[in-house]
Design a protein around this motif. Structure first.
Motif, PDB file in Angstrom:
ATOM      1  N   UNK A 100      -0.059   1.116  -0.199  1.00  0.00           N
ATOM      2  CA  UNK A 100      -1.326   1.383   0.485  1.00  0.00           C
ATOM      3  C   UNK A 100      -1.387   0.662   1.828  1.00  0.00           C
ATOM      4  N   UNK A 101      -0.933  -0.585   1.860  1.00  0.00           N
ATOM      5  CA  UNK A 101      -1.057  -1.397   3.081  1.00  0.00           C
ATOM      6  C   UNK A 101       0.022  -1.089   4.109  1.00  0.00           C
ATOM      7  N   UNK A 102       1.269  -0.947   3.670  1.00  0.00           N
ATOM      8  CA  UNK A 102       2.385  -0.799   4.611  1.00  0.00           C
ATOM      9  C   UNK A 102       3.092   0.550   4.550  1.00  0.00           C
ATOM     10  N   UNK A 103       2.716   1.400   3.592  1.00  0.00           N
ATOM     11  CA  UNK A 103       3.349   2.714   3.478  1.00  0.00           C
ATOM     12  C   UNK A 103       4.775   2.653   2.974  1.00  0.00           C
ATOM     13  N   UNK A 104       5.134   1.569   2.260  1.00  0.00           N
ATOM     14  CA  UNK A 104       6.503   1.408   1.755  1.00  0.00           C
ATOM     15  C   UNK A 104       6.600   1.876   0.303  1.00  0.00           C
ATOM     16  N   UNK A 105       7.640   2.617  -0.015  1.00  0.00           N
ATOM     17  CA  UNK A 105       7.895   2.976  -1.407  1.00  0.00           C
ATOM     18  C   UNK A 105       8.407   1.736  -2.142  1.00  0.00           C
ATOM     19  N   UNK A 106       8.445   1.798  -3.478  1.00  0.00           N
ATOM     20  CA  UNK A 106       8.934   0.642  -4.245  1.00  0.00           C
ATOM     21  C   UNK A 106      10.394   0.337  -3.891  1.00  0.00           C
ATOM     22  N   UNK A 107      11.191   1.381  -3.641  1.00  0.00           N
ATOM     23  CA  UNK A 107      12.599   1.169  -3.263  1.00  0.00           C
ATOM     24  C   UNK A 107      12.718   0.482  -1.910  1.00  0.00           C
ATOM     25  N   UNK A 108      11.889   0.918  -0.958  1.00  0.00           N
ATOM     26  CA  UNK A 108      11.901   0.292   0.373  1.00  0.00           C
ATOM     27  C   UNK A 108      11.418  -1.157   0.289  1.00  0.00           C
ATOM     28  N   UNK A 109      10.432  -1.391  -0.550  1.00  0.00           N
ATOM     29  CA  UNK A 109       9.902  -2.747  -0.733  1.00  0.00           C
ATOM     30  C   UNK A 109      10.959  -3.659  -1.348  1.00  0.00           C
ATOM     31  N   UNK A 110      11.664  -3.161  -2.364  1.00  0.00           N
ATOM     32  CA  UNK A 110      12.743  -3.939  -2.998  1.00  0.00           C
ATOM     33  C   UNK A 110      13.828  -4.285  -1.984  1.00  0.00           C
TER      34      UNK A 110
END
Length: 278
Positions: A100-110
């Motif tokens: 919601x805040x940064x538009x990152x998927x869980x894979x991108x966040x990891x």
């Protein structure tokens, strides 16, 4: 004829480079226009800041490879788990909040967490041998110069507004008297030491009788807080704050060592800036 042939080849190569969207080349590592635009969007930076950060990251990547530094998937998950717990969320809720805040998927966040951990290991390898713990005199001097940094409110008296619809909360912020049945409100006193650090920072920056920005509630909805009052805390002595002061001093020393190291690395690296986003 030969000159014309060479010119045509060069033209085709330049066209391919533009078509591929390469913006900067660090040694043999490319940074694309899309990379810069994404960094600007997710980290809320301008072109120069984003470009400098990405150049630094490429230099770090090269150092990480050269030093054979690795991070496992288990290391990544453990860091994410700790981050979620520190903010009072489950791992799944943290993924939702980041999306919601940064538009990152869980894979991108990891992947970002993995890069962070790799960088931390690299920083330790570069800086720790150069750092010494501060003396008592340094600690006292640092505290006197940075007192505000170590003083925080005791608690916040707030009205928490929650809704599944972000636009409803926007209306509430624009008009505090606005009522909608799908906005739930509750009045609470939030102790500084018992709420997530990020929320504490936001509340501390929000003036009294004002709303915080709209935040993810970690449950698929949204929330904002109306700050009614802030209870000030008593000034702590140096002895009680010593661990925090040492951490702050060491962080500054480490950053100085790293900044100097990567500045020299950048000066000696082969960096070609082709073009930047407008």
């Amino acid at each position: 004829m030969i000159k014309l042939f060479v010119i045509l080849i060069l033209s085709s190569l330049l066209s391919a480079e533009v078509y591929d969207g390469v913006a900067i080349v660090v040694e043999d590592k490319a940074i694309t226009l899309l990379d810069i635009q994404k960094e600007m969007q997710t980290e809320h930076m301008n072109v120069k800041q984003a470009s400098d950060i990405l150049i630094r990251k490429k230099l770090e990547e090269l150092e990480i490879i050269q030093r054979n530094i690795v991070v496992s998937n288990a290391d990544v998950y453990e860091d994410i788990k700790k981050m979620a717990e520190a903010n009072g969320l489950t791992v799944s809720q943290l993924y939702d909040a980041v999306r919601e805040r940064n538009g990152l998927t869980s894979s991108e966040f990891k992947e970002k967490i993995k890069q962070k951990l790799l960088s931390q290991k690299l920083y330790a390898a570069i800086a720790m041998s150069s750092l010494s713990e501060p003396t008592d005199e340094e600690i006292k001097e640092y505290y006197e110069l940075h007192k505000k940094q170590f003083i925080h409110p005791e608690s916040f008296s707030v009205i928490i507004n929650e809704s599944k619809d972000k636009n409803r909360l926007k209306e509430k912020i624009d008009n505090p008297m606005f009522y909608a049945p799908d906005i739930t409100t509750q009045e609470r006193v939030l102790p500084y030491n018992k709420i997530p650090p990020q929320l504490a920072q936001i509340l501390q920056k929000t003036p009294q009788d004002h709303f915080t920005p709209i935040l993810s509630d970690g449950k698929g909805g949204f929330m904002c807080c109306y700050v009614k009052s802030i209870a000030k805390s008593k000034e702590a002595n140096v002895k009680a704050l010593k661990p925090q002061i040492i951490n702050a001093i060491m962080a500054e020393k480490r950053e100085a060592v790293l900044s100097d190291y990567f500045a020299r690395l950048r000066d000696n690296a082969d960096i070609n800036i082709i073009r930047l986003p407008k």
